[in-house]
Design an enzyme around this catalytic site. Structure first.
Site, PDB file in Angstrom:
ATOM      1  N   GLU A  14     -22.733 -19.263  26.332  1.00 53.11           N
ATOM      2  CA  GLU A  14     -23.187 -18.510  24.734  1.00 53.11           C
ATOM      3  C   GLU A  14     -22.928 -19.731  23.842  1.00 53.11           C
ATOM      4  OE1 GLU A  14     -22.312 -15.821  22.872  1.00 53.11           O
ATOM      5  OE2 GLU A  14     -22.027 -17.331  21.594  1.00 53.11           O
TER       6      GLU A  14
ATOM      7  N   ASN B 140     -16.919  -8.808  13.487  1.00 55.11           N
ATOM      8  CA  ASN B 140     -16.750  -6.961  13.267  1.00 55.11           C
ATOM      9  C   ASN B 140     -15.441  -6.552  12.575  1.00 55.11           C
ATOM     10  OD1 ASN B 140     -16.373  -5.862  15.724  1.00 55.11           O
ATOM     11  ND2 ASN B 140     -18.601  -5.790  16.102  1.00 55.11           N
ATOM     12  N   GLY B 141     -15.968  -5.528  12.022  1.00 55.67           N
ATOM     13  CA  GLY B 141     -14.736  -4.400  11.427  1.00 55.67           C
ATOM     14  C   GLY B 141     -14.501  -3.324  12.439  1.00 55.67           C
TER      15      GLY B 141
ATOM     16  N   MET C 268     -16.057  -0.833  13.980  1.00 52.03           N
ATOM     17  CA  MET C 268     -15.747   0.652  13.386  1.00 52.03           C
ATOM     18  C   MET C 268     -16.448   0.775  14.952  1.00 52.03           C
ATOM     19  SD  MET C 268     -16.966   0.865   9.533  1.00 52.03           S
ATOM     20  CE  MET C 268     -16.654   2.446   9.769  1.00 52.03           C
TER      21      MET C 268
ATOM     22  N   VAL D 121     -28.965 -21.994  24.950  1.00 48.38           N
ATOM     23  CA  VAL D 121     -30.308 -22.008  25.775  1.00 48.38           C
ATOM     24  C   VAL D 121     -31.569 -21.772  24.562  1.00 48.38           C
ATOM     25  CG1 VAL D 121     -31.660 -20.278  27.290  1.00 48.38           C
ATOM     26  CG2 VAL D 121     -29.710 -19.985  27.773  1.00 48.38           C
TER      27      VAL D 121
ATOM     28  N   GLU E 194     -19.728   3.444   4.926  1.00 48.60           N
ATOM     29  CA  GLU E 194     -18.639   2.617   5.168  1.00 48.60           C
ATOM     30  C   GLU E 194     -17.916   2.201   3.965  1.00 48.60           C
ATOM     31  OE1 GLU E 194     -19.178  -0.558   7.766  1.00 48.60           O
ATOM     32  OE2 GLU E 194     -17.815  -1.483   6.906  1.00 48.60           O
TER      33      GLU E 194
ATOM     34  N   HIS F  86     -26.207  -5.726  10.454  1.00 47.20           N
ATOM     35  CA  HIS F  86     -26.729  -4.679  11.829  1.00 47.20           C
ATOM     36  C   HIS F  86     -27.909  -4.853  12.177  1.00 47.20           C
ATOM     37  CE1 HIS F  86     -23.442  -1.674  10.568  1.00 47.20           C
ATOM     38  NE2 HIS F  86     -23.166  -2.581  10.828  1.00 47.20           N
TER      39      HIS F  86
ATOM     40  N   ASN G 118     -22.680   1.722  12.440  1.00 47.49           N
ATOM     41  CA  ASN G 118     -22.983   0.870  12.461  1.00 47.49           C
ATOM     42  C   ASN G 118     -23.369   1.460  14.754  1.00 47.49           C
ATOM     43  OD1 ASN G 118     -20.771   2.498  10.848  1.00 47.49           O
ATOM     44  ND2 ASN G 118     -20.640   0.201  10.339  1.00 47.49           N
TER      45      ASN G 118
HETATM   46  P1  FAD Z   1     -24.415 -10.228  19.758  1.00 43.73           P
HETATM   47  O1  FAD Z   1     -22.757  -8.948  19.293  1.00 43.73           O
HETATM   48  O2  FAD Z   1     -24.396 -11.107  18.226  1.00 43.73           O
HETATM   49  O3  FAD Z   1     -24.511 -11.381  20.811  1.00 43.73           O
HETATM   50  C1  FAD Z   1     -25.341 -11.856  20.590  1.00 43.73           C
HETATM   51  C2  FAD Z   1     -24.195 -13.779  21.977  1.00 43.73           C
HETATM   52  O4  FAD Z   1     -25.784 -14.715  21.775  1.00 43.73           O
HETATM   53  C3  FAD Z   1     -23.596 -14.214  19.957  1.00 43.73           C
HETATM   54  O5  FAD Z   1     -22.628 -14.548  20.768  1.00 43.73           O
HETATM   55  C4  FAD Z   1     -23.983 -15.530  20.230  1.00 43.73           C
HETATM   56  O6  FAD Z   1     -24.057 -16.512  19.871  1.00 43.73           O
HETATM   57  C5  FAD Z   1     -25.191 -15.546  21.326  1.00 43.73           C
HETATM   58  N1  FAD Z   1     -26.618 -16.323  21.390  1.00 43.73           N
HETATM   59  C6  FAD Z   1     -27.920 -16.241  20.409  1.00 43.73           C
HETATM   60  N2  FAD Z   1     -28.316 -16.808  20.435  1.00 43.73           N
HETATM   61  C7  FAD Z   1     -28.478 -17.636  21.328  1.00 43.73           C
HETATM   62  C8  FAD Z   1     -28.725 -19.111  22.567  1.00 43.73           C
HETATM   63  N3  FAD Z   1     -29.434 -19.192  22.513  1.00 43.73           N
HETATM   64  N4  FAD Z   1     -28.067 -19.689  24.134  1.00 43.73           N
HETATM   65  C9  FAD Z   1     -26.345 -18.935  24.131  1.00 43.73           C
HETATM   66  N5  FAD Z   1     -26.278 -17.617  23.160  1.00 43.73           N
HETATM   67  C10 FAD Z   1     -26.639 -17.644  21.978  1.00 43.73           C
HETATM   68  N6  FAD Z   1     -20.604  -3.186  13.933  1.00 43.73           N
HETATM   69  C11 FAD Z   1     -20.179  -1.903  14.405  1.00 43.73           C
HETATM   70  O7  FAD Z   1     -20.631  -0.948  15.244  1.00 43.73           O
HETATM   71  N7  FAD Z   1     -18.932  -1.819  14.252  1.00 43.73           N
HETATM   72  C12 FAD Z   1     -18.774  -2.453  13.042  1.00 43.73           C
HETATM   73  O8  FAD Z   1     -17.600  -2.185  12.435  1.00 43.73           O
HETATM   74  C13 FAD Z   1     -19.733  -3.662  12.558  1.00 43.73           C
HETATM   75  N8  FAD Z   1     -19.085  -4.899  11.765  1.00 43.73           N
HETATM   76  C14 FAD Z   1     -20.006  -5.853  11.440  1.00 43.73           C
HETATM   77  C15 FAD Z   1     -19.372  -6.526  10.409  1.00 43.73           C
HETATM   78  C16 FAD Z   1     -20.042  -8.126  10.837  1.00 43.73           C
HETATM   79  C17 FAD Z   1     -19.270  -9.219   9.526  1.00 43.73           C
HETATM   80  C18 FAD Z   1     -20.820  -8.390  11.061  1.00 43.73           C
HETATM   81  C19 FAD Z   1     -21.789  -9.877  10.907  1.00 43.73           C
HETATM   82  C20 FAD Z   1     -21.385  -7.389  12.068  1.00 43.73           C
HETATM   83  C21 FAD Z   1     -20.421  -6.380  12.590  1.00 43.73           C
HETATM   84  N9  FAD Z   1     -21.273  -4.749  13.154  1.00 43.73           N
HETATM   85  C22 FAD Z   1     -20.588  -4.049  13.510  1.00 43.73           C
HETATM   86  C23 FAD Z   1     -22.236  -5.799  13.989  1.00 43.73           C
HETATM   87  C24 FAD Z   1     -22.262  -5.272  15.477  1.00 43.73           C
HETATM   88  O9  FAD Z   1     -21.196  -6.438  15.849  1.00 43.73           O
HETATM   89  C25 FAD Z   1     -23.806  -5.881  15.997  1.00 43.73           C
HETATM   90  O10 FAD Z   1     -24.696  -5.349  16.082  1.00 43.73           O
HETATM   91  C26 FAD Z   1     -23.305  -6.632  17.526  1.00 43.73           C
HETATM   92  O11 FAD Z   1     -22.389  -7.302  17.628  1.00 43.73           O
HETATM   93  C27 FAD Z   1     -24.279  -6.823  18.023  1.00 43.73           C
HETATM   94  O12 FAD Z   1     -24.536  -7.147  19.449  1.00 43.73           O
HETATM   95  P2  FAD Z   1     -25.665  -7.921  20.964  1.00 43.73           P
HETATM   96  O13 FAD Z   1     -24.629  -7.092  21.226  1.00 43.73           O
HETATM   97  O14 FAD Z   1     -27.089  -7.018  20.203  1.00 43.73           O
HETATM   98  O15 FAD Z   1     -25.785  -9.252  19.996  1.00 43.73           O
END
Ligand code: FAD
Length: 499
Positions: free
Chosen positions: A35, A113-114, A116, A244, A353, A438, A476
């Site tokens: 991470e 995130n929020g 939701m 990575v 939302e 998103h 979301n």
């Molecule tokens: P992520 O959760 O983004 O995880 C990817 C991880 O990989 C991160 O920790 C990142 O640091 C790591 N990473 C990236 N590149 C590398 C690399 N090269 N090497 C090592 N590590 C790496 N969604 C909802 O459903 N409800 C909500 O209320 C909501 N509110 C939000 C509010 C905010 C402010 C934000 C920013 C997002 C919100 N979201 C919400 C969206 C939701 O958080 C994302 O859709 C979700 O986190 C995406 O999941 P994921 O597994 O695709 O990636």
């Protein structure tokens, strides 16, 4: 460590990564999670792990010298503040025509995130992912995801009188007056904890402007749910502050994964290469897409399909604020609990939302994050001049989202006799259309991968995160991402790993 050989390596610890880590370790597979962000367990000088929205410091943003808030303006001026550059929890990653907000740390987006937790409408899910058996998703994987995420519902009696949800009740009334439906939305924030915050029985978090820079209490982030359960198997290792940079096949049919380790100030401490039997890309829609596009362009994974990098969307995000007549409250819960549901409007579906504006003082502002059905899709491309990956997305492509949201909020304004705020997203700028919370797509299921996230031509490489979802999910997204990962990883363990 440099030179290690691991059976499974997961890049990223957000929703896709956390599901993968839990299910692999439960199946007995020793799993290493890498991470790029911090492991958010150590308190800062003020005794808290995270800072709040009113007092941002180096814990807030990912290597920026000034905050870059989504709502960065108020009454004609910028509200951003100078901060020390460090490995903060929220990244606003800038591309030519948009900014993408993402969480950085063990737990990924769950940290910022929020909360939701919305299961998408079934007919829309079937439309976006027709190759996935929807019966199985709605019978098995959505319930499994919701249970493991710790999703809970607000006490509706409490909601009706809670000061901290006055803003939501005001927006509900004006929506209903204009003929729109609203729905309560489940959350992963512990609503019982929030009740005790409101009663001053426990330290405040959601009621103390904590959300986009992390919550010190109350929220069931992935490090407390999926990743904690994975750690309890004894088969999980997590390497925070490791990015990575390179994945390439080895002669022995494995993959060499190169990573850079930094400290919180950004100083490079080491570069390591680990060999893995299987690599799971869980770096998020942007992180995974960028990595795969770069690896294809640089010839490390040159046989990846051309669809890698394509099909990116912003879930139709657009934000807007109204200047209301009603008190919305100086105390606002940072965890949204309701949405305006106008998705069935074929002229422009909207799920908006009802968002907080936690200024700590009365502002009469009604804020919304509208999720719309935007047809445009961006593409990640390798830039041979800069050596970076660009996102081919155009500023004008948000217009269909604005048009759809405008239909709803024009009607609400007309009925309520109110106007838009034009000072929150810039000077005289009504729509917050130059950023997204998103990001989705870039490595779409059954297009860039097979129907379970396998990357064609590279046995042992999988995509498990939001990049599989084709740009939009109508609500979301994290429940969709989590449930899809549950489905894909179960299949991969059963067929490829023999779990
Ligand atoms: P992520 O959760 O983004 O995880 C990817 C991880 O990989 C991160 O920790 C990142 O640091 C790591 N990473 C990236 N590149 C590398 C690399 N090269 N090497 C090592 N590590 C790496 N969604 C909802 O459903 N409800 C909500 O209320 C909501 N509110 C939000 C509010 C905010 C402010 C934000 C920013 C997002 C919100 N979201 C919400 C969206 C939701 O958080 C994302 O859709 C979700 O986190 C995406 O999941 P994921 O597994 O695709 O990636």
């Amino acid at each position: 460590r440099d030179g290690d050989l691991v059976p499974a390596l997961v890049i990223g610890s957000g929703y896709g990564g956390a599901v993968t880590a839990l299910r692999l370790t439960q199946a007995g597979v020793p799993t290493a999670v890498v991470e790029m962000g911090r492991n958010w367990t150590t308190p800062g000088p003020d005794g808290d792990v995270f800072c709040d929205m009113h007092n941002p410091d180096g814990r807030s943003f990912w290597f920026r010298t000034e905050t870059d808030q989504p709502l960065g303006y108020f009454s004609g001026g910028s509200t951003n503040k100078e901060i020390p550059s460090a490995a903060g929890v929220l990244d606003s990653e800038r591309f030519a025509a948009t900014r993408v907000y993402q969480g950085r740390g063990v737990g990924g987006g769950s940290l910022v995130n929020g909360g939701m937790a919305v299961t998408p409408k079934r007919d829309y899910f079937e439309e976006i992912l027709p190759s996935v058996d929807a019966d199985q998703m709605y019978r098995t994987f959505f319930p499994r995801a919701n249970a493991a995420l710790g999703v809970n519902r607000i006490d509706r009696v409490w909601f009706e009188s809670a000061d901290c949800y006055r803003y939501t009740r005001v927006s509900r009334r004006t929506a209903h007056d204009a003929g729109f439906d609203t729905v309560f939305v489940p959350n992963v924030y512990d609503f019982d904890y929030m009740k005790r915050e409101a009663a001053n029985q426990v330290p405040r978090s959601a009621l103390a402007t904590e959300v986009i820079y992390g919550n010190n209490h109350g929220k069931r982030t992935l490090d407390k749910t999926y990743l904690a359960a994975a750690a309890a198997t004894g088969k999980l290792s997590i390497s925070p502050l490791h990015t990575v940079t390179d994945v390439a096949p080895t002669r022995g049919g494995r993959y060499a994964v190169t990573m850079v380790r930094i400290d919180v100030d950004g100083t490079t401490l080491a570069t390591k290469t680990v060999t893995a039997d299987r690599v799971f890309f869980a770096a998020g829609s942007v992180g995974t897409s960028k990595l795969l596009v770069a690896m294809k362009a640089k010839g490390r994974l040159s046989d990846l399909p051309d669809d890698v990098g394509a099909g990116w969307g912003n879930n139709g995000n657009v934000m807007v604020g109204r200047a209301g007549w009603d008190l919305t409250g100086a105390l606002q819960s940072c965890m949204p609990s309701m949405g305006i549901d106008n998705w069935s409007d074929s002229n422009g579906p909207v799920f908006a939302e009802i968002a907080p504006f936690p200024a700590g003082t009365e502002t009469w502002i009604n804020l919304y994050l509208a999720i719309t059905k935007n047809p445009h899709r961006g593409t990640f491309r390798f830039n041979t001049t800069t050596g970076q990956v660009d996102l081919d997305w155009q500023a004008s492509w948000t217009q269909p989202s604005i048009d759809a949201a405008k239909r709803v909020f024009d009607a609400i304004n007309a009925k309520a006799g109110t106007i838009y705020r034009s000072d929150l997203f810039g000077v005289y700028k009504i729509w917050g259309d130059d950023f997204t919370y998103h990001p989705l797509g870039g490595c779409v299921l059954n297009e860039a991968t097979d129907n379970y996230g396998r990357l064609p031509g590279y046995p042992g490489l999988y995509v498990v995160d939001g990049s599989l979802v084709p740009g939009s999910t109508g609500v979301n997204p994290f429940v969709t991402i989590t449930a899809l990962a549950e489905r894909n990883v179960e299949h991969v363990i059963a067929t490829d790993i023999g779990g």
